[in-house]
Design an enzyme around this catalytic site. Sequence first.
Site, PDB file in Angstrom:
ATOM      1  N   GLY A   1       4.839   4.033   4.448  1.00 13.92           N
ATOM      2  CA  GLY A   1       5.200   5.011   3.975  1.00 13.92           C
ATOM      3  C   GLY A   1       5.990   5.426   3.030  1.00 13.92           C
ATOM      4  O   GLY A   1       6.209   5.491   1.955  1.00 13.92           O
ATOM      5  N   CYS A   2       7.229   3.999   3.290  1.00  7.66           N
ATOM      6  CA  CYS A   2       8.623   4.445   2.058  1.00  7.66           C
ATOM      7  C   CYS A   2       8.356   3.615   1.570  1.00  7.66           C
ATOM      8  O   CYS A   2       8.693   4.147   0.024  1.00  7.66           O
ATOM      9  CB  CYS A   2       9.843   3.928   3.626  1.00  7.66           C
ATOM     10  SG  CYS A   2      10.070   5.045   4.701  1.00  7.66           S
ATOM     11  N   THR A   3       7.113   2.593   1.631  1.00  9.05           N
ATOM     12  CA  THR A   3       7.594   1.780   0.152  1.00  9.05           C
ATOM     13  C   THR A   3       6.089   2.805  -0.377  1.00  9.05           C
ATOM     14  O   THR A   3       6.375   1.955  -1.976  1.00  9.05           O
ATOM     15  CB  THR A   3       6.502   0.232   0.904  1.00  9.05           C
ATOM     16  OG1 THR A   3       7.495  -0.494   1.877  1.00  9.05           O
ATOM     17  CG2 THR A   3       5.569  -0.422  -0.416  1.00  9.05           C
TER      18      THR A   3
ATOM     19  N   ALA B   1      13.401   4.490   5.780  1.00  3.92           N
ATOM     20  CA  ALA B   1      13.557   2.978   6.201  1.00  3.92           C
ATOM     21  C   ALA B   1      13.076   2.412   5.492  1.00  3.92           C
ATOM     22  O   ALA B   1      11.728   2.468   4.670  1.00  3.92           O
ATOM     23  CB  ALA B   1      13.396   2.375   7.385  1.00  3.92           C
TER      24      ALA B   1
ATOM     25  N   ALA C   1       8.322   5.171  -2.688  1.00  2.00           N
ATOM     26  CA  ALA C   1       8.805   3.758  -4.275  1.00  2.00           C
ATOM     27  C   ALA C   1       8.730   4.015  -4.803  1.00  2.00           C
ATOM     28  O   ALA C   1       9.074   4.182  -5.955  1.00  2.00           O
ATOM     29  CB  ALA C   1       9.567   3.565  -3.178  1.00  2.00           C
TER      30      ALA C   1
END
Length: 160
Positions: free
Chosen positions: A46-48, A41, A51
Site C-alpha cells: 500500500g505504501c509503495t 512502512a 508513494a
Amino acid sequence: MSERLRPGDTAPDFSLPDADGNSVSLSAHRGRKVIVYFYPAAMTPGCTKQACDFTDNLQLLAGHGYDVIGVSPDKPEKLAKFREKEELAVTLVGDPAKETMEAYGAFGEKKLYGKTVTGVIRSTVIVDEEGKVERALYNVKATGHVAKLIRDLGLEPSGA
C-alpha cells in the site's frame, strides 16, 4: 492518543532526516503549499502504491505550488532503498521516534483487520504557504488517494 489537526491550526514544524540523511524541515518550505503524508512502512504494497502515485503526479502538484513530503517511522537507509527500488521522486523523511507523527495526529489507535492496534494512521495534511493547516485527512486509503486529492483540490491536469 494524539490530537488530530484541523483547518486553521498551525502545522507543527519538524526537522527530520531524508533518505540521504539530510535534514528536511517544514519551515524551509514556507511560501509554498506542502502536502505532508504519513504512511506506516516503506516497501510495503500500500505504501509503495501511494508513494508511486505521488511521484507520478509530482510535476502536476509542483506546477500548482505544492511540495510533497512523505513521513514514515523508517530510518534513512531504508528510505534510500525504497526510493531507489521504486524510482521515487518525492521527498521521504524518517520519524523513528514518531514525535512528528504524534504532533500531526498520525500515530495512535486504529483498526487493523478488525483489531484495535497502535500504529501509524495513514494521513495527509495540506499546509498552506503561511504554515497553517488547510486540510487534514485521516485514515485515507493508499490506493486512489492521490487522484482523489487532486480532484478535491481542483488540480486537474491541463488539457484534461
